[in-house]
Write an enzyme that holds these catalytic residues in place. Structure first.
Site, PDB file in Angstrom:
ATOM      1  N   PHE A 144       0.516  -1.225   0.270  1.00 28.94           N
ATOM      2  CA  PHE A 144       0.242  -0.233  -0.072  1.00 28.94           C
ATOM      3  C   PHE A 144       0.988   1.362  -0.289  1.00 28.94           C
ATOM      4  O   PHE A 144       1.810   1.591   0.940  1.00 28.94           O
ATOM      5  CB  PHE A 144      -0.966   0.155   1.148  1.00 28.94           C
ATOM      6  CG  PHE A 144      -1.780   0.903   1.421  1.00 28.94           C
ATOM      7  CD1 PHE A 144      -2.981   0.712   0.748  1.00 28.94           C
ATOM      8  CD2 PHE A 144      -1.726   2.475   1.634  1.00 28.94           C
ATOM      9  CE1 PHE A 144      -3.939   2.242   0.674  1.00 28.94           C
ATOM     10  CE2 PHE A 144      -2.927   3.344   2.923  1.00 28.94           C
ATOM     11  CZ  PHE A 144      -3.856   3.134   1.718  1.00 28.94           C
ATOM     12  N   LEU A 175       1.109   5.171   0.520  1.00 31.06           N
ATOM     13  CA  LEU A 175       0.959   6.222   0.344  1.00 31.06           C
ATOM     14  C   LEU A 175       1.758   6.595   1.088  1.00 31.06           C
ATOM     15  O   LEU A 175       1.934   8.517   0.609  1.00 31.06           O
ATOM     16  CB  LEU A 175      -1.196   6.114   1.579  1.00 31.06           C
ATOM     17  CG  LEU A 175      -0.790   7.294   1.923  1.00 31.06           C
ATOM     18  CD1 LEU A 175      -1.659   8.206   1.030  1.00 31.06           C
ATOM     19  CD2 LEU A 175      -1.855   6.905   3.447  1.00 31.06           C
ATOM     20  N   GLU A 223       5.056   8.849   2.434  1.00 29.70           N
ATOM     21  CA  GLU A 223       6.397   9.871   1.821  1.00 29.70           C
ATOM     22  C   GLU A 223       7.065   9.806   2.184  1.00 29.70           C
ATOM     23  O   GLU A 223       7.690  10.405   3.962  1.00 29.70           O
ATOM     24  CB  GLU A 223       5.947  10.550   0.712  1.00 29.70           C
ATOM     25  CG  GLU A 223       4.929  10.404  -0.410  1.00 29.70           C
ATOM     26  CD  GLU A 223       4.866  11.337  -1.175  1.00 29.70           C
ATOM     27  OE1 GLU A 223       4.827  11.876  -1.219  1.00 29.70           O
ATOM     28  OE2 GLU A 223       3.701  10.703  -2.933  1.00 29.70           O
ATOM     29  N   GLY A 265       3.150  11.805   5.935  1.00 27.80           N
ATOM     30  CA  GLY A 265       2.174  10.072   6.604  1.00 27.80           C
ATOM     31  C   GLY A 265       0.615  10.304   6.125  1.00 27.80           C
ATOM     32  O   GLY A 265       0.444   9.616   4.889  1.00 27.80           O
ATOM     33  N   THR A 272       5.379  -1.805   4.048  1.00 24.67           N
ATOM     34  CA  THR A 272       4.912  -2.727   4.430  1.00 24.67           C
ATOM     35  C   THR A 272       4.932  -3.232   3.078  1.00 24.67           C
ATOM     36  O   THR A 272       3.840  -3.151   2.583  1.00 24.67           O
ATOM     37  CB  THR A 272       4.195  -2.982   5.116  1.00 24.67           C
ATOM     38  OG1 THR A 272       4.771  -2.773   6.634  1.00 24.67           O
ATOM     39  CG2 THR A 272       4.370  -4.227   5.575  1.00 24.67           C
ATOM     40  N   ILE A 306       9.082  -7.328  34.869  1.00 25.73           N
ATOM     41  CA  ILE A 306       9.119  -8.717  35.760  1.00 25.73           C
ATOM     42  C   ILE A 306       9.677  -9.507  35.331  1.00 25.73           C
ATOM     43  O   ILE A 306      10.506 -11.030  36.091  1.00 25.73           O
ATOM     44  CB  ILE A 306       7.380  -9.089  35.066  1.00 25.73           C
ATOM     45  CG1 ILE A 306       6.160  -8.844  36.113  1.00 25.73           C
ATOM     46  CG2 ILE A 306       7.433 -10.752  35.395  1.00 25.73           C
ATOM     47  CD1 ILE A 306       4.674  -8.582  34.707  1.00 25.73           C
ATOM     48  N   GLU A 313      -0.552   3.450  10.495  1.00 25.52           N
ATOM     49  CA  GLU A 313      -1.868   3.183  10.575  1.00 25.52           C
ATOM     50  C   GLU A 313      -3.028   4.253  10.966  1.00 25.52           C
ATOM     51  O   GLU A 313      -3.955   4.867  11.593  1.00 25.52           O
ATOM     52  CB  GLU A 313      -2.838   1.968  11.147  1.00 25.52           C
ATOM     53  CG  GLU A 313      -2.512   0.436  10.179  1.00 25.52           C
ATOM     54  CD  GLU A 313      -2.585   0.589   9.587  1.00 25.52           C
ATOM     55  OE1 GLU A 313      -3.350   1.074   8.415  1.00 25.52           O
ATOM     56  OE2 GLU A 313      -1.900  -0.433   8.332  1.00 25.52           O
ATOM     57  N   THR A 370      -1.135   7.763  13.775  1.00 24.59           N
ATOM     58  CA  THR A 370       0.068   7.955  14.898  1.00 24.59           C
ATOM     59  C   THR A 370      -1.769   7.959  16.043  1.00 24.59           C
ATOM     60  O   THR A 370      -3.049   8.706  15.959  1.00 24.59           O
ATOM     61  CB  THR A 370       0.565   8.480  14.895  1.00 24.59           C
ATOM     62  OG1 THR A 370       0.167   9.675  14.438  1.00 24.59           O
ATOM     63  CG2 THR A 370       2.041   8.888  13.976  1.00 24.59           C
ATOM     64  N   SER A 371      -0.883   7.720  17.355  1.00 24.68           N
ATOM     65  CA  SER A 371      -1.964   8.239  18.588  1.00 24.68           C
ATOM     66  C   SER A 371      -2.024   9.790  18.155  1.00 24.68           C
ATOM     67  O   SER A 371      -3.477   9.639  18.688  1.00 24.68           O
ATOM     68  CB  SER A 371      -1.564   7.699  19.673  1.00 24.68           C
ATOM     69  OG  SER A 371      -1.335   6.137  19.325  1.00 24.68           O
TER      70      SER A 371
END
Length: 379
Positions: free
Chosen positions: A122, A124, A126, A130, A157, A336, A362, A364-365
């Site tokens: 995909f 998109l 550059e 983004g 990806t 842990i 996909e 950012t937050s």
């Protein structure tokens, strides 16, 4: 709201989970260390029907959204790199063709993706932009025979291994969001070059790279959807991707939780398993709370999608929470494990490295919070 599925669908999802643990999970550490996607995994996923789970009719099984999302979670739990490469191939790349392509384009491009005869990506992002698709620099100029494509894509990806790409390019520089068009591009065409895989912090078995287009000749038949509708198509595709990323986060968090719980039950300190120490078992309890909360959000989005409801804001909420939760849970798993968590002797460090992509990919937050806020304050 009813997030349940039929007993047959539940059994199928459980069978897929067993497949992931038996076939995919044992390859994860070696693939990560080698920074190579196992070729046999493509055949295994095809045989189990994973690529048929995304669509319906001639191109899939039409599985319920909740069942499909359970499968995605199982795959991410077994190997996050496999999730990323497989879902970029059939989801991000396949979705625009399925939802916006002509019957001829579906047969030409989607059929080889479903049958794993070709690998998709995909295009998109550059080097300089983004999520803001209107800011892309890649151009497609009209010619006598169709279009001429020039530009560069980055952080894609599957780019190093892909045969086909959905590519977004500016066709009308004066039209802003309305000047972006989506194209299907055979990556074997003259003028297409690709970078070597990028060295990455995590998800190393999923190849990421760049694509360069130097006056690549395209025809009008290579336009997916309508000219000038590429930005809208990109946002609709990314919305679907955000649902998947919820389950990317969930899968990694489940894997990190399982390994932390196992280690805490086996490691002893002060004459007893560290799981009996409040500082440790409270941390594990918090991990469980966050995972279950994220799963409820993710299942709600899947249920809404299955009902044909608008999921944009809820997809952003679930994506932001689930992917950030995965980072917190994976970090707790490393803690842990103590010093051993910082070594490759245990998978906790890989889960943390892999999880860190979630709040970035996909959208950012920060972008998710912007979308949520816009919806909250919309007039």
């Amino acid at each position: 709201m009813d997030f349940s599925i039929t007993k047959d669908d539940e059994a199928a999802a459980a069978a897929f989970d067993r497949f992931c643990q038996d076939k995919i999970a044992p390859r994860a550490a070696k693939a990560d260390a080698a920074s190579t996607f196992p070729k046999e995994t493509w055949g295994d996923l095809k045989e189990i029907g994973f690529f048929q789970s995304f669509y319906e009719g001639d191109y899939g099984l039409g599985l319920p959204w909740v069942q499909r999302c359970m499968m995605e979670e199982s795959l991410a739990k077994a190997c996050a790199s496999t999730f990323l490469t497989a879902c970029a191939h059939i989801g991000l790349c396949g979705a625009p063709v399925f939802y916006f392509g002509t019957p001829e384009q579906k047969q030409r491009w989607l059929r080889p993706l479903v049958d794993v005869e070709q690998i998709g990506c995909f295009g998109l992002t550059e080097p300089g932009c983004g999520t803001d698709a209107a800011a892309i620099k890649t151009r497609a100029k009209k010619s006598e025979k169709g279009w001429v494509l020039s530009g560069e894509k980055a952080l894609i990806t599957n780019a190093p291994i892909a045969d086909f790409a959905v590519v977004f390019a500016v066709t009308d520089p004066e039209a802003g969001y309305g000047g972006v068009t989506m194209f299907g591009v055979d990556l074997k065409k003259p003028g297409v070059t690709r970078s070597a895989p990028y060295p990455k912090m995590g998800l190393r078995a999923s190849p990421t790279g760049g694509l360069t287009f130097e006056e690549v000749a395209l025809s009008d038949d290579d336009v997916i959807g309508e000219v000038g509708q590429g930005f809208i198509h990109a946002m609709q595709t990314l919305e679907l991707g955000r649902i998947g990323m919820c389950h990317f986060g969930l899968g990694i968090a489940e894997a990190a939780y399982d390994c932390a719980r196992k280690y805490a039950g086996e490691r002893t300190a002060f004459g007893r398993p560290i799981a009996r120490l409040q500082a440790v078992h409270f941390k594990i309890a918090d991990m469980k709370i966050e995972i279950d909360a994220a799963r409820m959000m993710a299942r709600r989005v899947a249920w809404m999608k299955s009902k044909g409801e608008m999921v944009g804001p809820m997809a952003s909420i679930a994506k932001a929470y689930a992917t950030e939760m995965a980072v917190r849970v994976a970090d707790a798993a490393v803690q842990i494990h103590g010093g051993w968590g910082y070594t490759t002797d245990f998978p906790a460090e890989r889960y943390l490295r892999d999880a860190r992509l979630g709040p970035i990919g996909e959208g950012t937050s920060e972008i998710q919070r912007e979308l949520i806020a816009r919806d909250l304050f919309a007039e």
